[in-house]
Design an enzyme around this catalytic site. Structure first.
Site, short mmCIF file in Angstrom:
data_model
loop_
_atom_site.label_atom_id
_atom_site.label_comp_id
_atom_site.label_asym_id
_atom_site.label_seq_id
_atom_site.Cartn_x
_atom_site.Cartn_y
_atom_site.Cartn_z
N GLY A 76 75.82 16.73 9.36
CA GLY A 76 76.89 16.05 10.46
C GLY A 76 77.71 15.76 9.91
O GLY A 76 77.74 15.81 8.32
N ASP A 190 80.00 8.33 25.19
CA ASP A 190 80.73 10.22 24.55
C ASP A 190 78.83 11.37 24.99
O ASP A 190 78.79 12.00 23.79
CB ASP A 190 80.02 9.76 22.63
CG ASP A 190 80.76 11.05 22.24
OD1 ASP A 190 81.61 11.73 22.36
OD2 ASP A 190 80.16 10.96 21.19
#
Length: 847
Positions: A76, A190
């Site tokens: 990631g 988020d």
């Protein structure tokens, strides 16, 4: 590389136990090449493919204390993720490693530390748990719960919009996770499909888990306004961000997460974000100037209550939204259905290009080149060189985690320079903190010894008797010191038993004592035994360090789920603790007014001779005294466990058909049914051929009742698979047919006309799960000739028909049995005629 070289690397790696190394050594004598040996070890499950490939490259570093790396599973923006196993309990975990190149960016370092700090305080089924954290060399990593599933946004790329009930269930579970974070005074900031994962369990049901706590806002983070979120800096994802988060990220509360969750639900229902656009600033301005459009504008069939619910979650004014995630979960509850793989597969089948849809993406190796990824190689190099591994999480009195103050996340570098006798710098002498500690210890001992000598001198000079006593005491102490057997600590040996799972209700008080498999250990002569809770203990759990008694007042607001309370017994001596044994209590918390329900599922399809098991999927799990029972159609030779709700059955060839069986669960005293589910068990061969047999012409007389059996012993199963419909000739009454037994019955009226009467029998599948071959005849004709009553003569005498009538009848029969007389069907038709002939009773007409 030879197998001997490979064995040297394998011993150094620490991947195998002594017994496993013995097996590997025996195999190495049969395989000279390292590649062949590694392939055999992979085949036998002693190594993973990734471990074998790394060993062949010379890599030997795989162990982070008790965590053994199994394979690389992803990459990631912050680094890499590895699958690992915890050697203490064989549990599978995920190790997230921060990329070395990002360590110079203090904002990203703070974000990584924030994720560790936030997620380590959470213990909830709907949030990815952080189990541990640490550093190997100068590379930070954290150990997380391993999720066997896929990110929600990846699923949405394959299924544009979800079933309403499934979308509501995903959102409801996410709301439960946010409620837990809210109770810990956290705001995620988020929430979006990319940060929601679905963990698929063994029974193909899904659990939604919130991930990526890197942007979480902690209530005590006053320094965040300057350290992480500077004035004017926007954090989050514009497509899902609340209007107030676009103005000031540092001051948002849980209602901002509710807005983001509402935008996520909008995406699940419609396949689109509320405010599409390529320019993030334009997207933020749009959501600040108007409310989210109704989801029904993109999905017209959406029910009005759900449309209003989405609108309430996404109001611009936070005061007009739901005020807590718990309110969102409660509002969604009536519209939810279980989240299962079958539900998504059914939706995927209706998508364009359904034949190419891959529903679940298996976790696999990363799609990056290992040899060209510097961060990946830096981490493995640090592992291979034996860099120190520090674990940073420790228990807090409240039962959570905190970063150990003795191990900073980034160790400060201090370089001092000593001087040699020649006056030159000697960095090797004074740059080591270990030597500094050793020098300090020597100085402390010297000062202590000098003080003791002065005190002895004063005592000898002032009091000779005291001096004599002092000398005797010293002599005794010396003799004791020279006998180490009297002071050497002995660590007790004991094994804690694994307790049965516990079920409690919110508001109850837990009070349990750990038990031992055998005798409890005796209190040691030196040192002491201390009880402690392990990592991940729920908030509010206490343990008596002397007795090990565990107490927990379960909060009324606690989420319904299973919680783990790890318990450890330690031996402490001279300030050092050694683990003796450990166990854990699994506590399933249920609501005060528990409602039990079975998961809805379709029929069970099984072939004759094939065994199957139907296990209860009751939610939540029943209490220990509750029992199950079966009702409905009887199953021959079945086995049923009334304690676990488990049905085992192997149907035989005579059981073809559908059976409706109900499974019920009774309350603790067996007086009432608290939940019930009915499932159809469909017993059908893989190749199903059903043919309605032809029936010979029958003879009857007025005022008599004629019965004709359509099925025989070999074709009786068709009665459980087909529905029969009878069509009588015009003017004929009193005829009927029983679908189950295949019996035709006609009470011939007195005024029935003489001669032949043709009845048409049509057949159709008894239930939609059966599909029949299109060439299979699904109809047959039954001809009944009504004769004159007994004793009647004269004009009613039977005459021989004319030749043209016989030819016409023969042509009609050929046309009727055209399929049966074909080359492929003729043997079966002849066999049927012989069976009918054998079963037919002779009558006067045969004489």
């Amino acid at each position: 590389m030879q197998s001997t070289d490979f064995m040297t690397l394998l011993r150094k790696s620490g991947l195998m136990s002594t017994a496993q190394l013995g097996v590997a050594l025996a195999l190495s004598r049969e395989h000279n090449a390292a590649e062949d040996l590694s392939a055999e070890l992979v085949r036998q499950g002693l190594l993973t493919s990734w471990q074998a490939s790394q060993l062949l490259k010379g890599q030997t570093g795989f162990v982070l204390q008790h965590y053994k790396l199994l394979e690389a599973i992803g990459k990631g923006g912050m680094g890499h993720v590895f699958k690992a196993i915890d050697s203490r309990d064989a549990s599978i975990v995920a190790v997230k490693v921060m990329s070395r190149k990002l360590s110079s960016n203090q904002n990203l370092v703070n974000r990584f530390r924030r994720e560790i700090r936030a997620s380590s305080r959470l213990n909830c089924p709907w949030i990815v748990r952080t189990i541990d954290a640490g550093r190997v060399g100068r590379i930070d990593f954290m150990v997380m719960e391993f999720v066997n599933g896929d990110q929600l946004d990846n699923i949405l790329q394959r299924i544009s919009s979800l079933p309403v009930s499934v979308a509501c269930e995903i959102t409801r579970q996410a709301a439960l996770g946010l409620q837990h974070a809210h109770e810990q005074k956290m705001v995620h900031r988020d929430i979006k499909p990319a940060n929601l994962m679905i963990d698929w369990t063994g029974d193909n049901s899904g659990i939604v888990k919130i991930m990526d706590m890197g942007l979480v806002r902690l209530s005590e983070d006053d320094e965040e306004r300057t350290a992480v979120t500077r004035a004017g800096q926007v954090m989050g994802t514009p497509d899902y961000m609340s209007p107030e988060q676009g103005w000031n990220t540092a001051t948002v509360d849980i209602r901002s997460d509710i807005y983001s969750l509402g935008c996520t639900l909008f995406r699940l229902l419609t396949g689109k974000v509320p405010f599409p656009g390529d320019n993030p600033l334009q997207v933020l301005m749009a959501r600040c100037s108007r409310d989210v459009p109704p989801a029904s504008s993109l999905r017209p069939e959406l029910a009005e209550p759900i449309d209003q619910l989405v609108q309430k979650m996404t109001r611009r004014d936070p005061q007009e939204r739901f005020q807590t995630p718990a309110e969102v979960a409660a509002a969604l509850e009536p519209f939810c259905a279980p989240l299962t793989v079958d539900a998504l597969k059914k939706m995927a089948a209706s998508q364009p290009g359904a034949e190419t849809v891959v529903l679940l993406q298996a976790i696999s190796r990363p799609d990056f080149s290992e040899s060209q990824d510097p961060g990946y190689q830096q981490f493995l190099k640090a592992m291979d060189t034996g860099a120190a591994v520090d674990l940073m999480l420790s228990n807090t009195p409240s039962g959570g985690f905190e970063l150990s103050p003795t191990i900073p996340l980034i160790r400060p570098t201090r370089i001092t320079t000593g001087k040699t006798s020649s006056g030159k710098s000697s960095p090797g002498e004074s740059g080591s903190p270990r030597r500094g500690r050793k020098a300090g210890m020597v100085a402390l001992i010297a000062v202590t010894a000098l003080t003791a000598l002065i005190a002895t001198f004063v005592a000898l000079k002032g009091n000779p008797k005291s001096a004599t006593a002092t000398a005797e005491t010293k002599t005794g102490a010396t003799s004791t010191a020279q006998n180490p057997a009297t002071e050497k600590p002995v660590t007790p040996v004991a094994r804690l038993a694994a307790p049965e799972p516990l079920r409690m209700k919110v508001g109850d008080s837990l009070d349990v004592l750990p038990e031992f498999d055998d005798q409890p250990p005796a209190q040691p002569k030196t040192g002491q035994l201390i009880w402690k809770t392990g990592t991940g203990v729920p908030q509010g759990v206490t343990i008596d360090p002397r007795t090990g008694r565990v107490k927990w007042k379960i909060p009324d607001t606690l989420a319904v789920a299973s919680y783990i309370i790890p318990v450890e017994l330690h031996f402490e001596y001279a300030g050092k603790q050694t683990l003796v044994s450990e166990t854990r209590f699994v506590v399933t918390v249920q609501s005060a007014n528990m409602e039990y329900r079975f998961s809805e599922s379709g029929p069970i399809r099984v072939e004759p001779g094939q065994s199957f098991v139907w296990k209860s999927d009751l939610i939540p799990a029943p209490e220990p005294k509750m029992k199950y029972r079966l009702s409905g159609d009887q199953l021959s030779s079945r086995k049923f466990d009334e304690t676990r709700g488990e049905l085992r059955w192997t149907p035989n060839a005579g059981d073809i058909g559908r059976f409706n069986v109900s499974m019920e669960v009774l309350n603790a005293d067996g007086t009432a049914v608290v939940a019930k589910v009915t499932r159809s068990i469909l017993v059908v061969p893989q190749k199903l051929e059903i043919t309605l047999p032809g029936v010979l012409e029958q003879t009857g007389r007025p005022n008599e009742t004629l019965k004709v059996q359509l099925y025989n012993q070999q074709t009786a199963a068709a009665g459980r698979l087909l529905t029969l419909k009878l069509k009588s000739p015009a003017g004929i009454t009193g005829a009927a047919i029983d679908s189950r037994s295949g019996t035709f019955t006609w009470a011939i009226p007195r005024d029935a006309g003489r001669g032949p009467h043709e009845f048409l029998i049509d057949a159709a599948p008894a239930f939609p799960e059966i599909s029949l071959n299109a060439t299979t005849p699904l109809s047959t004709r039954l001809v009944v000739t009504v004769d004159a009553p007994s004793g009647r003569t004269g004009n009613n005498a039977v005459t021989v028909p004319a030749a043209d009538a016989v030819a016409k009848a023969e042509a009609s029969l050929r046309d009727q049995y055209r399929r049966d007389l074909s080359a492929t069907a003729r043997p079966r038709f002849v066999r049927r005629l012989l069976e009918l002939q054998y079963e037919q009773q002779p009558g006067p007409q045969d004489m």
